[in-house]
Design a protein around this motif. Structure first.
Motif, short mmCIF file in Angstrom:
data_model
loop_
_atom_site.label_atom_id
_atom_site.label_comp_id
_atom_site.label_asym_id
_atom_site.label_seq_id
_atom_site.Cartn_x
_atom_site.Cartn_y
_atom_site.Cartn_z
N ALA A 1 0.85 -1.20 0.00
CA ALA A 1 0.00 0.00 0.00
C ALA A 1 0.88 1.24 0.00
O ALA A 1 0.61 2.21 -0.72
N SER A 2 1.97 1.22 0.77
CA SER A 2 2.87 2.38 0.78
C SER A 2 3.60 2.54 -0.54
O SER A 2 3.80 3.65 -1.03
N LEU A 3 3.97 1.41 -1.15
CA LEU A 3 4.64 1.47 -2.45
C LEU A 3 3.71 2.10 -3.49
O LEU A 3 4.11 3.01 -4.23
N MET A 4 2.48 1.62 -3.54
CA MET A 4 1.59 2.04 -4.63
C MET A 4 0.81 3.32 -4.32
O MET A 4 0.40 4.03 -5.23
N LEU A 5 0.60 3.61 -3.03
CA LEU A 5 -0.15 4.82 -2.67
C LEU A 5 0.76 5.98 -2.30
O LEU A 5 0.30 7.11 -2.11
N GLY A 6 2.06 5.69 -2.14
CA GLY A 6 3.03 6.77 -1.93
C GLY A 6 2.99 7.41 -0.56
O GLY A 6 3.55 8.50 -0.39
N VAL A 7 2.37 6.76 0.39
CA VAL A 7 2.26 7.33 1.74
C VAL A 7 2.54 6.24 2.77
O VAL A 7 2.40 5.05 2.48
N PRO A 8 2.90 6.62 4.00
CA PRO A 8 3.16 5.61 5.04
C PRO A 8 1.86 5.03 5.58
O PRO A 8 0.78 5.59 5.37
N PRO A 9 1.97 3.92 6.31
CA PRO A 9 0.76 3.29 6.88
C PRO A 9 -0.05 4.23 7.77
O PRO A 9 -1.28 4.12 7.83
#
Ligand SMILES: [Zn+2]
Length: 261
Positions: free
Chosen positions: A54-62
């Motif tokens: 999710a962080s890779l594809m959404l560009g944000v941390p958890p």
């Protein structure tokens, strides 16, 4: 006049940088020599597959996307993901994978094609089928961005331990799968290879270096050969890097900074 590149991202689930170095990986060795790489990129906590993807594809941390386990939860304040941003810009994308929990990484309508296969062989090497599908489909459908996820290395780590012989053999197998896909495609692609997290003993998810450290390899037009990337690299830098390669602006929400050469 430069032509927009095609980008293909391979992710070898659970591949540690020292696992990459210890395993026989002629394709990854070739890509490293031909391009730029780091063996000290960092993923996010918890160092688990879905939060890291999710962080890779959404560009944000958890803390921002809210996915902290391997169960997808709808976002309260949705962040546009890489697939969504590329699709909105009119680019075509495809996703090949063998772990179905990843299916929400693209919103409905963002993907030109998606192929999910379970371990149809039953012999612990489900990556072969993903590679076969990706090679066959991408040969005939030159999408702008493809994401090829190979899950068997993580399965081997959990079953036999990180850095065990079967684990290293799974990395070597993933290397052959990547080689098979690339052999079917034009050689002017921009290729990126990474992992979502590492592992230790028979698990991962902690903030220990063995879990948190990942490799990133980039090779393609405009990327100089034999470069060791000196700046710190985070998993959240990959979506902006890929968007930049494809000439698409990154959303303001993304925290990472693109790798440039
Ligand atoms: Zn994983």
């Amino acid at each position: 006049m430069t032509e927009r590149p095609r980008v293909i991202l391979f992710l070898v689930d659970g591949m540690r940088p020292d696992g990459l170095l210890a395993a026989e990986t002629p394709t990854l060795d070739r890509l490293r020599a031909a391009g730029a790489h780091t063996l000290t990129a960092r993923t996010v906590m918890p160092s688990m597959t879905l939060p890291c993807h999710a962080s890779l594809m959404l560009g944000v941390p958890p803390e921002r996307h809210g996915i902290t386990t391997n169960v997808w939860t709808p976002q309260v304040r949705p962040v546009p993901g890489l697939f969504d941003v590329l699709a909105a810009a009119g680019l075509t994308t495809a996703f090949f994978y063998n772990w179905e929990e990843l299916r929400d990484l693209a919103r409905p309508g963002a993907l030109h094609a998606a192929f999910m296969v379970k371990d149809v062989t039953g012999d612990g090497t489900p990556d072969s089928e993903v590679a076969r599908l990706a090679a066959g489909w991408l040969r005939d459908h030159p999408v702008d961005f493809a994401f090829v996820y190979l899950g068997a290395t993580d399965i081997a780590g959990h079953a036999w331990g990180w850095m065990s012989e079967p684990y290293l053999a799974a990395i070597s197998h993933a290397d052959r799968c990547i080689g098979d896909v690339l052999a079917a495609l034009p050689d002017d692609l921009t290729v990126i290879v990474t992992s979502d997290h590492g592992g230790h003993d028979q698990t991962h998810g902690t903030d220990c270096p063995e879990d948190m450290t990942t490799p990133v390899i980039l090779s393609g037009p405009g990327i100089p050969a034999g470069v060791s990337i000196e700046r710190p690299v985070q998993i959240t830098d990959l979506a902006p890097t890929i968007a930049r390669l494809l000439g698409v602006p990154a959303p303001a929400e993304w925290i990472g900074s693109p790798l440039t050469f």
